[in-house]
Scaffold this active site. Sequence first.
Site, PDB file in Angstrom:
ATOM      1  N   GLY A 239       0.908  -1.328   0.012  1.00  0.00           N
ATOM      2  CA  GLY A 239       0.197   0.160  -0.011  1.00  0.00           C
ATOM      3  C   GLY A 239       0.732   1.352  -0.061  1.00  0.00           C
ATOM      4  N   ASP A 240       1.768   1.294   0.602  1.00  0.00           N
ATOM      5  CA  ASP A 240       2.902   2.389   0.708  1.00  0.00           C
ATOM      6  C   ASP A 240       3.460   2.599  -0.872  1.00  0.00           C
ATOM      7  OD1 ASP A 240       2.292   2.955   3.417  1.00  0.00           O
ATOM      8  OD2 ASP A 240       3.988   1.565   3.922  1.00  0.00           O
TER       9      ASP A 240
END
Length: 293
Positions: A239-240
């Site tokens: 997600g980062d």
Amino acid sequence: MVTVLIAGHVNWDVTLRVDRFPEPDGEAAIRSRHQSGGGSAANVATALSRLEVETGIVGSIGDDEHGRLVRRDLERTGIALEGLRVVEDAATSVKYLLVTDSGAVSVLGNDGVNEAIGPEDVDPEPIRAAEHVHLTSQRPETAAEIARLADRAGATVSFDPGRRLGDREYADTLALADIVFANGRELETMVDGDDPVAAFTEGTVVAKLGRNGGEVHTPDGSFVHEGFEVDSIDTSGAGDAFAAGFIAAHRRTGDPETALAYANACGALTASQTGSQSAPTIDAVETFLEGRG
């Protein structure tokens, strides 16, 4: 000058690959063990640096061995560390990530000193020098102060509040964000059942949907990308990497639809590797996208 400044958690991660999550009173087998820097801010900063974006970080670590290892990793990646505070006689946050064969992740950890920076500790100079500021999970009052300084300096602001969104009051920061990232659960928490477009009419909302891709909602329209099929090994940090990919591509093209596809490529490539800082290089992303047509 730093192009993008990232503020939030900086940790040391220990990734344990297990055959399954243990049940109460049960036991699981550890298949492998991997250690590296981690934390949402450090993950995004590392991913942006690999995408050839000049990047700096604001966060805090202890002066222990884990802190020295974290700093070494960030230095090797070329991230500007003027905003990284080292707290004396303190422990760096350590997170233990349990990753199953399917790539699912559970996290155990101590906070350490990853939120040692309060609003009174924020140095305005690195923020004023940045073109874009990305905020990740941290003390709400600190995030709001950084967002205010960035807004006054004319920098754009993005915010990815993370897992603890429901337990913390981020209204001031959300109000100043030009781009808000959230997964499905976090988005429901933010808008309380409302339409995300109506809730953030002046900004852009990017929904991170994991293996299902993502969505972008803007005042001018919405876009959907179904994502890319890969063999998922470890979703920690994906997600980062997705957020970093969107920021990098959006800054280059100004096109949210193109940025969404690029973000999904970054997330997919990260999920196909082990470790929360396994984001791809810019060449790897471009090769991947060319191969997917």
